[in-house]
Structures are given as C-alpha cells and as structure tokens.
Enzyme design. Structure first.
Site, short mmCIF file in Angstrom:
data_model
loop_
_atom_site.label_atom_id
_atom_site.label_comp_id
_atom_site.label_asym_id
_atom_site.label_seq_id
_atom_site.Cartn_x
_atom_site.Cartn_y
_atom_site.Cartn_z
N LYS A 83 38.03 37.24 39.31
CA LYS A 83 37.82 38.12 37.76
C LYS A 83 36.62 37.87 37.05
CE LYS A 83 38.25 35.54 35.04
NZ LYS A 83 39.75 35.30 33.68
N ASP A 90 43.64 32.40 36.94
CA ASP A 90 42.95 33.55 37.00
C ASP A 90 44.36 34.32 37.48
OD1 ASP A 90 41.04 32.45 35.14
OD2 ASP A 90 40.11 31.92 36.64
N ASN A 117 36.00 37.41 32.42
CA ASN A 117 36.40 37.28 31.28
C ASN A 117 36.99 37.99 30.59
OD1 ASN A 117 36.73 36.69 28.18
ND2 ASN A 117 37.34 34.88 29.57
N SER A 118 38.11 38.10 30.22
CA SER A 118 38.79 39.60 29.87
C SER A 118 37.94 40.36 28.12
CB SER A 118 40.50 39.09 28.71
OG SER A 118 40.51 38.62 30.30
N HIS A 168 47.95 40.55 26.30
CA HIS A 168 46.39 40.29 25.82
C HIS A 168 45.79 41.46 25.20
CE1 HIS A 168 43.67 37.13 24.89
NE2 HIS A 168 42.82 37.66 26.16
N SER A 207 42.27 26.10 29.73
CA SER A 207 41.83 27.46 30.37
C SER A 207 40.75 27.65 31.10
CB SER A 207 41.09 27.12 28.62
OG SER A 207 40.29 28.42 28.52
N GLY A 208 40.73 28.50 31.85
CA GLY A 208 39.40 28.88 33.03
C GLY A 208 38.52 29.68 32.05
N LEU A 209 38.74 29.72 30.43
CA LEU A 209 37.06 29.96 30.28
C LEU A 209 36.72 28.71 30.12
CD1 LEU A 209 34.89 31.86 29.27
CD2 LEU A 209 36.19 31.60 27.03
N ARG A 251 50.23 37.60 33.11
CA ARG A 251 49.60 37.99 32.01
C ARG A 251 49.31 40.09 32.30
NH1 ARG A 251 44.14 34.94 30.61
NH2 ARG A 251 42.20 36.72 30.13
N ASP A 267 46.02 28.23 33.25
CA ASP A 267 45.77 29.44 33.52
C ASP A 267 44.84 29.49 35.18
OD1 ASP A 267 43.90 31.32 33.64
OD2 ASP A 267 42.80 31.57 31.45
N ASP A 282 33.33 32.23 33.77
CA ASP A 282 33.96 32.63 34.10
C ASP A 282 34.94 33.64 35.01
OD1 ASP A 282 37.29 32.35 33.70
OD2 ASP A 282 36.98 33.56 32.08
N GLU A 287 47.01 36.28 36.16
CA GLU A 287 46.69 37.91 35.70
C GLU A 287 46.63 38.83 36.28
OE1 GLU A 287 43.45 35.90 33.81
OE2 GLU A 287 41.88 37.01 34.53
C1 SPV Z 1 41.54 31.82 29.25
O1 SPV Z 1 41.19 30.49 27.75
O2 SPV Z 1 40.40 31.02 29.73
C2 SPV Z 1 41.70 32.55 28.55
C3 SPV Z 1 41.95 33.65 27.92
O3 SPV Z 1 42.53 33.53 30.05
S1 SPV Z 1 40.70 34.77 27.24
O4 SPV Z 1 39.31 33.74 27.45
O5 SPV Z 1 40.96 35.37 26.25
O6 SPV Z 1 40.94 35.66 28.82
MG MG Z 2 40.91 32.48 31.08
#
Ligand code: SPV
Ligand code: MG
Length: 535
Positions: free
Chosen positions: A118, A85, A120-121, A188, A44-46, A157, A83, A56, A112
């Site tokens: 980017k 990004d 975070n979503s 997502h 996971s990027g986050l 994504r 991930d 993130d 994505e």
């Molecule tokens: C991540 O886990 O970094 C994701 C999912 O990209 S989210 O945090 O929901 O964007």
């Molecule tokens: Mg991410």
C-alpha cells in the site's frame, strides 16, 4: 482479574459515547499515551514506519511490525488497535496476522481495502488501486474466523473516498464489509472539510460503529462527531509529529551552541525517562527477589576522624584508618568489602591527620573539631549521606565479609546492628543487651536491642561498630542527631547515645549476632590480630 483488552476495545467502539484513540509508534510513546489518560492506542502504520525512518509502503515486514507492537502492548494496559494496512497479503496472511496479534496482546486490527504494497492515503491518492470487494470480504471473514478471543476487534477501512470513487461506492463497500463480519467501519477522507464524511455518516445511519481519522479535516469541532454518534475518533499521528518538532528544536540548539546549557532545562528530565521505562517496578521487584537487594541502593558512611593514642610512634603521621593490614590500609579494605556488596558512594569523615586519609572512590568530609567532639558529631557532618540503605561503620574495624552480608540479609527498614556475642562477659565498649542471647543456632525470630552502652550489665555482647540504616532507620538517626543538637549533647555524644535515643523514641532496633570475625584496631596487638582476619 483485569478485563481483557479486547473486551475493553470492543466496548469503546460499540458504546454510545465517542471514544478517542491516540497514536503511538513505540513502547515509550504508548506509555505516554496511557499516562495522558487515553482509553486506547492507535498503532499507526505511518508513524511506526516513520519512526524506523522508512516509508509507509510496507517497507517494514509484517513480522517486524508485530515484534514492534508487542513492546507497545507489553508496556501498557489499555487496548491497542493496530493499523494492519492491507493485512500484508491475502486472506492467508491475514489469518496469521490475527493469530500473532492476539498472542502479543494487541486488541484489534484495522485493514484497508487497498492492494499490497500500500501507499499512505495522503500520497498520490487517486492513483491508488482499491481491492476487489469480494476478495476483501474474504480477508475480513478469514480474520474473524482466526481469532480465538471472541472480542478481538476487526475494523474494515474504506478507501473509496480517498481514491475518489465517491459516496455510493463507499457505502456499498462499507455495507459489504459489515456483512462480512467487520466489527466497525473506518471511513477515511483526505478533504479539509468534513462534508463527505458527514454525508457518509448520514447515509450510513449507524448500521455499524464508525471510526474516523480527522487528520485533514482537523478543524472540525469534536462536538460534530459526537452529535453524529461516531464510535471512535483516531488522532492518528500527532505524538510522532510533536516529537519531530521537539527533536528538531533541541538538536538544532545543541548544534548551534556546542553546549547543553540552553537545552537541558527544556527537555524531559532523565527521571521521566526512567519512570516511563518502569524503573520503579524493577526497584520493588529487586526488594522481593534479589538476595542482597539493598546492595542496589547501598551507600556507606565511615567515621575515621578520631585520634589514635595507643600505637607508640606508628600513628604520629598516619591516622589509624590508614594503618596497613596485610599490606592494605584498613580503610581501603573496608571500602573494598562494601563495594563487594554493591555499595556505591562512600563518605569518610576525617579528622586526625585528615590529609593522610586518602583512598580511591570515597568522598571526604572533614571534622576539624575532631579533638573535642565524638562519633555522633562526625556522623552529623554527613547527614546528607545518611540516606535509606546506608551502612555506618567505624574506620578502624577489620572484618570478615560475611558480617556485612549478615547485616544486609537481616536488614529491614529500621536500624540493624552487628553484635559480637563472644564479648558478653567482657568490659568492651558499646555493650548490648538484646531480647535474647545468641543461641548459636539459626533462629527465625528477630532479635531486638534492649540497651546499648559501656555500662550495660549483664550484656549479650558488644556492638562491632557496623550498622545498617534502612528507609526508616536513616530518618530515625537523623531525628536523634537533631534532638542531640537541640539539647546540646551532640558534640560529646557517641553513636551508641544516638541509638539509645532511637530506642527511647520507641523504635525497634534489630540485632544480628556474630561470633568474632572482626577486630577493632586500637593498639598494636589488635593490629597483629587483624592480620588473621581473612576475607
Ligand atoms: C496511519 O496512521 O498510518 C493511517 C492513517 O493509516 S493515514 O495516515 O491517514 O492513512
Ligand atoms: Mg496507515
């Protein structure tokens, strides 16, 4: 040969049954995920960013991410989907990313359709600009064209629902990315209900595998995903969040208590840390590759309880083991010799003038009945120290270091004795008959013990009072002690009696020959001779 992880990931995502990918953010957490039985890892990027304490928002450079996930891939055998990004730039950055990820063993990447850098979503979602569809399709194609492993997985994504652009836009983008060559579509959502995701799935109708991240719609039963033939579900950040809660609780308690008392029993034992680091594999490798591998786990027991009789007044107040040779007590020399080979932990059995037996770095056990008991009884007092990889020695021997090296190099899992072949025709104590005499040449076949004792004639030499007990050998000696205790002979038994019992049990005991290089200090003449023993 093991199946490639790319192939495994591709199958996980394309097979009819659902797959679960669990988030990890470090080599350690990746191993925990694998140990728990997951089939794949979500890098996971986050959470990788968060574990570095940064946002993130592409605050970690792409190469820092690649270096980091390399540890995660290296420490595990299940596939890792990173991930990625936005691919960290345009199509060209994407090409380098795919090549580098393949090199470090990552099985696939998700990109994505947002713009670099980017966000975070779940943060300021509607303000997030989406990528141009054609530009993003070019990035997908560039990624797919760059992979050298045909099964490397590229997941596209779609962030249209996150940014509030609606279902039609989401489907349009998913279709374009699918045509551009993406192996799967990650759709997502930031809603707590799965409604828009289900609407997407109904409309999509399995044109290509779909991956979901139910972080916000976490209440949705997994059965609902299964029923809709979802390809994979990602539990995207729960390893990191669990570790945050656990760390917060533990550090707060330590801060408040100014002590570890409350916390120690509730945190993972250090053994868990070592296991997760793979220490066991290193231990095995050391056995195979280190010249004196047993040094790593070597300990020693020195029997120094006996009274000395033959020294005139010299041992009236000083026990034999503390007599000085070249200015240093015999016992201190022995401990130095052991330490040279990595020996950690020496137990010394004292008896005669116990208080005067004192050298740095040893643990002492006192045989208060030393006057009425023998070597075996003293050894029995240290049974807890008789562990695999233990040298057992008499406390009154002075020897050249190479004798210790010889016994360690030849030591197996059983018991190995050092035998001086120059004493074959002597009346020395602990004489030995072996499977063959010392040929004086280096021979590859092992020499094994046939008999040991003061009355062994003819003999091939005499035991010098040094043995190595390996994994089984330590247990055999333990059994011999128990048997001697049971039949009432332990108090008077010699070590050679215990070894005779081991032989009688059908165990193989090895012999390593030496020719001199040691002195058992029993009288003043021996003491003088010992001065000639160098290193
Ligand atoms: C991540 O886990 O970094 C994701 C999912 O990209 S989210 O945090 O929901 O964007
Ligand atoms: Mg991410």
């Amino acid at each position: 040969m093991n199946e490639r992880r790319t192939t495994v990931l591709k199958r996980l995502i394309t097979r009819p049954e659902i797959a679960f990918l669990m988030e990890a953010h470090s080599g350690l957490s990746a191993r925990i995920v694998e140990e728990a039985g997951f089939e794949g890892i979500w890098g996971s990027g986050l959470t990788i960013s968060a574990s570095f304490g940064v946002r993130d928002n592409n605050e970690l450079s792409w190469s820092q991410v690649v270096d980091h996930v390399a540890f995660m891939a290296e420490g595990t055998s299940i596939p890792l989907l990173l991930d990625g990004d936005t691919g960290y730039g345009n199509f060209n950055n994407m090409r380098r990313l795919v090549r580098k990820l393949e090199q470090v063993g990552v099985a696939g990447v998700t990109i994505e359709d947002k713009q670099f850098p980017k966000t975070n979503s779940f943060l300021r979602s509607e303000l997030q600009p989406l990528a141009d569809i054609d530009e993003f399709c070019g990035k997908i194609k560039a990624g797919k064209d760059s992979q050298t492993d045909t099964d490397f997985v590229l997941v596209a994504r779609v962030e249209a629902l996150i940014a509030g652009w609606g279902l039609a836009e989401a489907i349009k983008r998913a279709e374009a990315y699918h045509r551009a060559g993406a192996d799967a579509i990650l759709i997502h959502s930031r809603q707590s209900s799965p409604a828009e995701i289900f609407a997407f799935l109904d409309e999509w109708g399995n044109r290509a595998p779909v991956v979901l991240v139910p972080t916000k719609y976490w209440r949705t039963p997994t059965e609902d995903f299964r029923a809709r033939r979802v390809g994979a579900v990602i539990w995207a950040n729960h390893a990191l969040r669990a570790s945050i809660s656990a760390m917060q609780a533990a550090v707060a308690r330590i801060r408040a208590a100014e002590s570890l008392i409350d916390v120690e029993p509730n945190v993972a034992p250090l053994q868990d840390v070592f296991r997760l680091q793979g220490d066991e594999e290193l231990q095995e490798a050391e056995k195979r590759y280190l010249p004196v591998a047993r040094g790593a786990t070597l300990s020693a027991i020195v029997l120094a309880a006996g009274a000395a009789t033959d020294f005139g007044g010299l041992t009236r107040a000083v026990p034999k083991a503390m007599l000085r040779v070249q200015g240093r007590p015999i016992l201190a020399r022995l401990l130095d010799d052991f330490a040279h080979f990595g020996c950690r932990g020496v137990t010394v059995v004292r008896g005669h003038h116990a208080a005067a037996v004192d050298v740095a770095g040893a643990r002492f056990v006192d045989n208060r009945e030393f006057a009425e008991t023998g070597e075996a009884f003293s050894l029995a007092l240290t049974e807890d120290a008789l562990v695999p990889g233990t040298l057992v020695a008499f406390g009154d021997i002075v020897l050249k270091r190479h004798l210790i090296q010889a016994v360690l190099e030849d030591a197996g899992d059983g018991i190995t004795l050092v035998v001086d072949s120059t004493l074959a025709a002597s009346t020395a104590a602990d004489r030995v008959r072996a499977s063959r005499p010392d040929s004086g040449r280096f021979e590859f076949d092992e020499v094994s013990l046939v008999a040991i004792g003061d009355d062994v004639t003819p003999s091939h030499g005499a035991w010098i009072g040094l043995l190595h007990a390996g994994r089984d050998g330590a247990a055999w000696l333990g059994e011999a002690i128990a048997a001697a205790r049971a039949d009432g002979t332990l108090r008077s038994a010699r070590l050679s009696d215990l070894i005779t019992r081991v032989l009688a049990d059908g165990r193989a005991v090895r012999v390593v020959y030496t020719r001199g290089g040691w002195v058992n200090v029993n009288n003043l003449t021996d003491l003088l001779a010992a001065s000639d023993i160098g290193l």
